[in-house]
Write a protein that holds these residues in place. Structure first.
Motif, PDB file in Angstrom:
ATOM      1  N   ARG A   1      64.722  90.342  87.958  1.00 31.94           N
ATOM      2  CA  ARG A   1      63.275  90.327  88.198  1.00 31.94           C
ATOM      3  C   ARG A   1      62.785  88.927  88.558  1.00 31.94           C
ATOM      4  O   ARG A   1      61.846  88.771  89.340  1.00 31.94           O
ATOM      5  CB  ARG A   1      62.549  90.910  86.981  1.00 31.94           C
ATOM      6  CG  ARG A   1      62.785  92.430  86.863  1.00 31.94           C
ATOM      7  CD  ARG A   1      62.357  92.989  85.534  1.00 31.94           C
ATOM      8  NE  ARG A   1      62.499  94.449  85.503  1.00 31.94           N
ATOM      9  CZ  ARG A   1      63.610  95.085  85.132  1.00 31.94           C
ATOM     10  NH1 ARG A   1      64.685  94.411  84.750  1.00 31.94           N
ATOM     11  NH2 ARG A   1      63.651  96.414  85.148  1.00 31.94           N
TER      12      ARG A   1
ATOM     13  N   ALA B   1      68.592  91.763  83.177  1.00 31.14           N
ATOM     14  CA  ALA B   1      67.315  92.449  83.419  1.00 31.14           C
ATOM     15  C   ALA B   1      66.216  91.441  83.761  1.00 31.14           C
ATOM     16  O   ALA B   1      65.330  91.730  84.569  1.00 31.14           O
ATOM     17  CB  ALA B   1      66.913  93.280  82.200  1.00 31.14           C
ATOM     18  N   LEU B   2      66.286  90.271  83.149  1.00 32.85           N
ATOM     19  CA  LEU B   2      65.314  89.221  83.484  1.00 32.85           C
ATOM     20  C   LEU B   2      65.735  88.477  84.744  1.00 32.85           C
ATOM     21  O   LEU B   2      64.901  88.135  85.581  1.00 32.85           O
ATOM     22  CB  LEU B   2      65.169  88.246  82.303  1.00 32.85           C
ATOM     23  CG  LEU B   2      64.191  87.081  82.484  1.00 32.85           C
ATOM     24  CD1 LEU B   2      62.787  87.559  82.860  1.00 32.85           C
ATOM     25  CD2 LEU B   2      64.134  86.220  81.219  1.00 32.85           C
TER      26      LEU B   2
ATOM     27  N   MET C   1      72.506  91.452  78.900  1.00 36.76           N
ATOM     28  CA  MET C   1      71.137  91.994  78.921  1.00 36.76           C
ATOM     29  C   MET C   1      70.169  91.047  79.623  1.00 36.76           C
ATOM     30  O   MET C   1      69.120  91.477  80.120  1.00 36.76           O
ATOM     31  CB  MET C   1      70.672  92.319  77.503  1.00 36.76           C
ATOM     32  CG  MET C   1      71.432  93.516  76.922  1.00 36.76           C
ATOM     33  SD  MET C   1      71.089  93.790  75.164  1.00 36.76           S
ATOM     34  CE  MET C   1      69.435  94.491  75.247  1.00 36.76           C
ATOM     35  N   PHE C   2      70.530  89.761  79.683  1.00 35.28           N
ATOM     36  CA  PHE C   2      69.707  88.804  80.430  1.00 35.28           C
ATOM     37  C   PHE C   2      69.576  89.207  81.898  1.00 35.28           C
ATOM     38  O   PHE C   2      68.603  88.841  82.562  1.00 35.28           O
ATOM     39  CB  PHE C   2      70.316  87.399  80.330  1.00 35.28           C
ATOM     40  CG  PHE C   2      69.703  86.400  81.266  1.00 35.28           C
ATOM     41  CD1 PHE C   2      68.414  85.923  81.055  1.00 35.28           C
ATOM     42  CD2 PHE C   2      70.393  85.954  82.376  1.00 35.28           C
ATOM     43  CE1 PHE C   2      67.840  85.012  81.932  1.00 35.28           C
ATOM     44  CE2 PHE C   2      69.824  85.042  83.264  1.00 35.28           C
ATOM     45  CZ  PHE C   2      68.549  84.571  83.037  1.00 35.28           C
TER      46      PHE C   2
END
Lengths: 222, 222
Positions: free
Chosen positions: A200, A196-197, A193-194
């Protein structure tokens, strides 16, 4: 070590090439070896890594001490199925990310939060010893974190402590100096899920030549 | 600055207290001021911060230069509705996380990937100038990152550049030396999904006295 790297994209070449440079006995698994060998980017790489064997998925993991999953997240389950029963009992370092590019940029994740790609792989290959790692950085940083000029962090997740120890030692060979063992394979949801950061941050910085470092405060220092 | 902090839990107290120490004019908004004032943990804190006013949500944001959302993710939309029309035109720094504790530990996220809590807040209050920030660390690190002994990173996301500039300057006052502007409010999905890694890292390390630092390689250094 005898290492099989599954996948011949940018991640597979970076990892297989570096492991070859470190003196490991490296085999690369791909869907169609002749087609892969004919690709310009592979041919250029292969001249620098003549000792790396390129073979079809089926049988590619036979005899390996470690198998590295450097396949794209969208094809990993199909291609691992082609590798077949040789995965049983083997340490499988899973570097993949469940990126869903169907909605454009930034990509979304096709599995998250209540499951992970690493857990899907484990369920599909219950006798493999899956260790999630290295998916939180680009391939150049994966294989040479020292280039950043400062220590940074890599995570491992898996249900088999001995498999995590082997993978962690190999991470050390690559130059990783801060390996955080998150726990069982369920914890792979965190590093996945990291992404997603990560994506960006890469857009904001204008490049992916970075990694995160977990900076510990006084109470967490050894 | 005249700052209203919404929420009187651990995050609200940490933020309001530090802003008070820095000389800002601080108001705290809560659902029932009398009940909050009667709580032992609040009373102990309030003796150190006698200048901070404790008021009901309705009207608490009137005249504020900045509103800080330090509410729990599960109650934020309900409580922001009580704050009412005073949010229009105001900078709203959103520190909350969409944690879903209903499945036990670790928590899951009740919104992610194709939406975020920050975006939900923005849609509910279209005239507020929402800036997502600080949700990627514990409250002690939020208000005093220097305690870690090393620079670490904080992110800002928002559609209003002037609002992000005000929030970034305030982050500097708190001691944050590396503020990464991720872009528009959509990018808040990244820091919110990071929580899945943050909670697992905290479990693995045995505490939350940490923050991440984005370590840039040579190509990304200024």
């Amino acid at each position: 070590m005898k290492i099989t790297v599954l996948g011949t994209g940018a991640v597979g070449r970076a990892v297989a090439g570096r492991l070859d440079d470190l003196g490991h006995d490296v085999t690369m698994g791909t869907r169609e070896p002749a087609a892969t060998a004919g690709r310009e980017e592979h041919a250029a790489w292969a001249t620098q890594h003549a000792g790396v064997r390129l073979v079809a998925f089926a049988g590619s993991a036979a005899g390996a001490d470690l198998v590295v999953n450097a396949l794209g997240g969208d094809v990993v389950l199909d291609n691992l199925a082609l590798v077949g029963p040789d995965l049983a009992g083997r340490i499988l370092a899973d570097l993949s990310n469940p990126l869903d590019h169907s909605q454009g940029i930034p990509p979304r994740l096709f599995v998250k939060d209540d499951d992970s790609l690493a857990e899907r792989i484990q369920r599909a290959h219950p006798d493999a010893r899956v260790v999630k790692t290295l998916n939180t950085m680009n391939n150049a940083v994966m294989v040479d974190p020292a280039q950043l000029g400062e220590s940074s962090t890599v995570f491992v997740s898996g249900d088999d402590p001995a498999a995590k120890a082997v993978v962690s030692a190999l991470l050390g060979e690559l130059g990783h100096t801060d390996v955080i063992d998150l726990g069982g394979l369920e914890t792979a949801r965190g590093p996945e899920m990291f992404l997603a950061l990560w994506v960006r941050t890469a857009v904001a910085l204008g490049g992916s030549d970075f990694n995160i470092k977990v900076v510990r405060g006084p109470s967490l220092r050894g």
